[in-house]
Design an enzyme around this catalytic site. Structure first.
Site, PDB file in Angstrom:
ATOM      1  N   ASP A  31      -0.155   3.583   7.960  1.00  0.00           N
ATOM      2  CA  ASP A  31      -0.624   2.454   7.137  1.00  0.00           C
ATOM      3  C   ASP A  31      -2.070   2.695   6.687  1.00  0.00           C
ATOM      4  O   ASP A  31      -2.408   2.505   5.515  1.00  0.00           O
ATOM      5  CB  ASP A  31      -0.512   1.162   7.961  1.00  0.00           C
ATOM      6  CG  ASP A  31      -1.065  -0.040   7.244  1.00  0.00           C
ATOM      7  OD1 ASP A  31      -0.375  -0.559   6.356  1.00  0.00           O
ATOM      8  OD2 ASP A  31      -2.209  -0.447   7.560  1.00  0.00           O
ATOM      9  N   LYS A  36      -3.758   3.322   2.830  1.00  0.00           N
ATOM     10  CA  LYS A  36      -4.925   2.591   2.287  1.00  0.00           C
ATOM     11  C   LYS A  36      -6.046   3.559   1.926  1.00  0.00           C
ATOM     12  O   LYS A  36      -6.705   3.404   0.901  1.00  0.00           O
ATOM     13  CB  LYS A  36      -5.389   1.562   3.309  1.00  0.00           C
ATOM     14  CG  LYS A  36      -4.355   0.452   3.553  1.00  0.00           C
ATOM     15  CD  LYS A  36      -4.688  -0.342   4.793  1.00  0.00           C
ATOM     16  CE  LYS A  36      -3.690  -1.465   5.036  1.00  0.00           C
ATOM     17  NZ  LYS A  36      -3.819  -2.073   6.359  1.00  0.00           N
ATOM     18  N   GLY A  80      -6.686  -6.247   3.619  1.00  0.00           N
ATOM     19  CA  GLY A  80      -6.368  -7.685   3.586  1.00  0.00           C
ATOM     20  C   GLY A  80      -7.268  -8.480   2.667  1.00  0.00           C
ATOM     21  O   GLY A  80      -7.285  -8.272   1.457  1.00  0.00           O
ATOM     22  N   LYS A 129       0.823  -1.228   0.000  1.00  0.00           N
ATOM     23  CA  LYS A 129       0.000   0.000   0.000  1.00  0.00           C
ATOM     24  C   LYS A 129       0.844   1.260   0.000  1.00  0.00           C
ATOM     25  O   LYS A 129       0.485   2.263  -0.617  1.00  0.00           O
ATOM     26  CB  LYS A 129      -0.961   0.008   1.191  1.00  0.00           C
ATOM     27  CG  LYS A 129      -0.312  -0.289   2.527  1.00  0.00           C
ATOM     28  CD  LYS A 129      -0.494  -1.736   2.908  1.00  0.00           C
ATOM     29  CE  LYS A 129       0.466  -2.151   4.002  1.00  0.00           C
ATOM     30  NZ  LYS A 129       0.048  -3.313   4.726  1.00  0.00           N
ATOM     31  N   ILE A 150     -10.515  -8.536   2.271  1.00  0.00           N
ATOM     32  CA  ILE A 150     -11.784  -7.980   1.774  1.00  0.00           C
ATOM     33  C   ILE A 150     -11.574  -7.462   0.351  1.00  0.00           C
ATOM     34  O   ILE A 150     -10.684  -6.648   0.130  1.00  0.00           O
ATOM     35  CB  ILE A 150     -12.259  -6.791   2.648  1.00  0.00           C
ATOM     36  CG1 ILE A 150     -12.308  -7.167   4.124  1.00  0.00           C
ATOM     37  CG2 ILE A 150     -13.604  -6.283   2.165  1.00  0.00           C
ATOM     38  CD1 ILE A 150     -12.638  -5.982   5.041  1.00  0.00           C
TER      39      ILE A 150
HETATM   40  N1  HSE Z   1      -0.162  -3.921   9.225  1.00  0.00           N
HETATM   41  C1  HSE Z   1      -1.345  -4.032   8.447  1.00  0.00           C
HETATM   42  C2  HSE Z   1      -2.540  -4.111   9.382  1.00  0.00           C
HETATM   43  C3  HSE Z   1      -1.257  -5.259   7.584  1.00  0.00           C
HETATM   44  O1  HSE Z   1      -2.360  -4.374  10.562  1.00  0.00           O
HETATM   45  O2  HSE Z   1      -3.661  -3.904   8.930  1.00  0.00           O
HETATM   46  C4  HSE Z   1      -2.294  -5.309   6.510  1.00  0.00           C
HETATM   47  O3  HSE Z   1      -2.186  -4.260   5.620  1.00  0.00           O
END
Ligand code: HSE
Length: 437
Positions: A199, A203, A132, A103, A134
Site C-alpha cells: 500500500d 502511494k 488520507g 492508490k 492530508i
Molecule cells: N490501509 C490504508 C492505511 C488506508 O492504513 O493507510 C489508507 O490508504
C-alpha cells in the site's frame, strides 16, 4: 442554482464517509462551488447496518451508476484494480469526471487512465489515494510547483504506523493490533498490502511521479514490510536513541531516483519519529523552500472522505464556473457570510496569571476571592517561597492557572487584583489554547 450530480460506486468505509460529508456539509459546499452538489445515485451490492442513504437511488450494479446520463461525477470507491479500472474507463468513455481514492489503481494503471481522460477531456482526481486527509497531492503538484523537489519521505500507511505505535507504547502483539486496525476500518481488504509495504509503495509511486515528473513505476519500487519486526527490535532501537518507522522514501540522486519502502531507524527526537497511531506525515524537500512537513490522519472514513470531497469540489467548480475557477476567497463572492468577528472581550479562554504580591497574610485570600466572586475557577496554583530582601518589601510570585472564562470578566478581575495594596506590578496574563478543542 445549478445542480451537480454525484454517483458513488462502492459504499464501504470511504464511500459512506464521503456520502455523509457531502450530506452534512452540503450548504458550505454549495457556497464554495456556486452550485448544489448532491448524491443522485449509489452503486453498492447492499447497505451495511447503520447506513442510511435516504431516498437516493441505489443500484446493485455499479455500472448502472456509470451509465446513468444524469450523473456528472463518478466516485470510484470500490478498491481493487480490475473491476475498478473497467469502471473508471467506462465512466471516462461516457464523458464523466472521476474521483477516486484507489492508490493501487492509480499506481498501476494511472497512465492508461489519464490518457483516456485526456482524449475525452474529463478529469480524474485522486487526492484521497495518498495519506488520507492530508492534501499532499495538491501541496506537491500546486503549492510546491516552483521548486525542484530533492526528496520526500513519509509515513504513508496508517495501519502500519498504528501497529508499530501500539507495539512500542503498549507492548501489544502484532496480530492483535492488526485485527483492531481492521475493525477500525484502517486496513486494506487484504491487510498484507499494509504490513508488507505494498500500500505504501502504491502511494510512494504516485508521490514520486508528481514530485519528479516521472511515469508511474510501481513495479520498480523496492518494498519491504514490517511483519518481521519484533518487540526486541523496537526495544533495541529505543536504547540506541531511535524509533522504527515504516517509511516511503524517494530521492533524486545524480545516478537516478530512489523509490523505496522499508522499516527505517529515525532519531527519536525527529518530528516524524513522533508521528504515532494512524497519523501519517510526509516531508518534502524542495530547492527553494527547503523542508516542509504535512501531517494528518492517513486512514479512516472522515479523513479520506475529506480528500474525496475536496476533489469533488475542484471538479464541480470547473463544471459550474469554468470561466472563473477557484474563487479568490475560496467561497463564491455572493456566498460570503456576514458572521460577526468576536471582540477580544467576548473570547473565552483559560488563563495563566503571574502576580507579584507582598509577603503578608491574607494576600492570597484576597486574590482568590476576587476570582471566585466572578466565577473564575482555579485549576492550579503555585506560590513560591519568598527569597531575599527584608520582610516588608519582599515579593512572592503567585502563579494561577484558571479554567475558561470570558475575557471581559478576566480583564475586570485583573484590574481588581492590580488595585490591591499588596500588588505593585502589572499582572502577567497568558492565554491558554487547547489544540484538541
Ligand atoms: N490501509 C490504508 C492505511 C488506508 O492504513 O493507510 C489508507 O490508504
Amino acid at each position: 442554482m445549478k445542480v451537480i450530480n454525484i454517483g458513488i460506486c462502492g459504499l464501504g468505509t470511504v464511500g459512506y464517509g464521503s456520502f455523509s460529508v457531502l450530506r452534512n456539509n452540503s450548504k458550505e459546499i454549495a457556497r464554495r462551488v456556486g452550485a448544489e452538489v448532491r448524491v443522485s445515485h449509489i452503486g453498492a451490492r447492499r447497505l451495511r447496518p447503520g447506513q442510511d442513504i435516504g431516498n437516493v437511488r441505489k443500484s446493485s450494479d455499479v455500472f448502472a451508476v456509470v451509465n446513468d446520463p444524469d450523473v456528472h461525477i463518478v466516485l470510484e470507491l470500490m478498491g481493487g484494480t480490475d473491476a475498478a479500472k473497467a469502471l473508471v474507463l467506462q465512466a471516462i468513455a461516457n464523458g464523466k469526471h472521476v474521483v477516486t481514492a484507489n492508490k493501487a489503481l492509480i499506481a498501476q494503471h494511472g497512465s492508461e487512465i489519464f490518457a483516456a481522460a485526456a482524449t475525452r477531456n474529463v478529469l480524474v482526481a485522486y487526492e484521497a489515494s495518498v495519506a488520507g486527509g492530508i492534501p499532499i497531492i495538491k501541496a506537491i503538484r500546486e503549492g510546491l510547483a516552483g521548486n525542484r523537489i530533492q526528496w520526500l519521505a513519509g509515513i504513508i500507511n496508517g495501519t502500519g504506523n498504528f501497529i508499530l505505535t501500539e507495539m512500542r507504547e503498549k507492548g501489544r502483539a502484532f496480530a492483535e493490533v492488526l485485527k483492531e486496525a481492521q475493525e477500525l476500518g484502517y486496513a486494506e481488504a487484504d491487510p498484507t498490502f499494509d504490513i508488507e509495504g505494498i500500500d505504501a509503495a502504491h502511494k510512494l509511486t504516485i508521490l514520486a511521479a508528481i514530485a519528479f515528473g516521472i511515469p508511474l513505476q510501481f513495479s520498480k519500487t523496492y518494498t519491504e514490510g514490517i511483519s518481521r519486526l519484533t518487540q526486541e527490535d523496537i526495544r533495541y532501537a529505543d536504547e540506541l536513541g531511535y524509533r522504527i518507522k515504516h517509511l516511503g522514501i524517494s530521492r533524486k540522486t545524480p545516478a537516478g531516483i530512489e523509490l523505496r519502502v522499508h522499516p527505517t531507524l529515525l532519531a527519536a527526537d525527529s518530528i516524524i519519529a513522533n508521528v504515532n497511531g494512524v497519523m501519517n506525515a510526509v516531508m518534502v524537500n524542495g530547492d527553494a523552500v527547503g523542508s516542509t512537513l504535512y501531517y494528518g490522519a492517513g486512514a479512516g472514513a472522515g479523513p479520506t472522505a475529506s480528500a474525496v470531497v475536496a476533489d469533488i469540489i475542484d471538479v464541480a467548480r470547473m463544471i459550474s464556473h469554468p470561466e472563473s475557477g477557484v474563487p479568490s476567497l475560496a467561497f463564491r463572492d455572493d456566498a460570503l457570510s456576514d458572521a460577526p468577528i468576536l471582540p477580544m472581550s467576548d473570547v473565552v479562554s483559560a488563563y495563566y496569571l503571574r502576580i507579584s504580591a507582598a509577603d503578608r497574610p491574607g494576600v492570597l485570600a484576597d486574590i482568590t476571592e476576587i476570582l471566585g466572586d466572578r466565577g473564575i475557577s482555579i485549576q492550579a496554583i503555585i506560590q513560591k517561597e519568598p527569597r531575599g530582601g527584608d520582610a516588608e518589601h519582599r515579593r512572592v510570585p503567585v502563579i494561577i492557572l484558571t479554567r475558561e472564562i470570558r475575557e471581559a470578566v478576566m480583564d475586570e478581575a485583573i484590574a481588581r487584583i492590580e488595585a490591591l495594596d499588596a500588588v505593585s506590578e502589572r499582572v502577567m496574563r497568558i492565554r491558554v489554547f487547547k489544540l484538541d478543542q
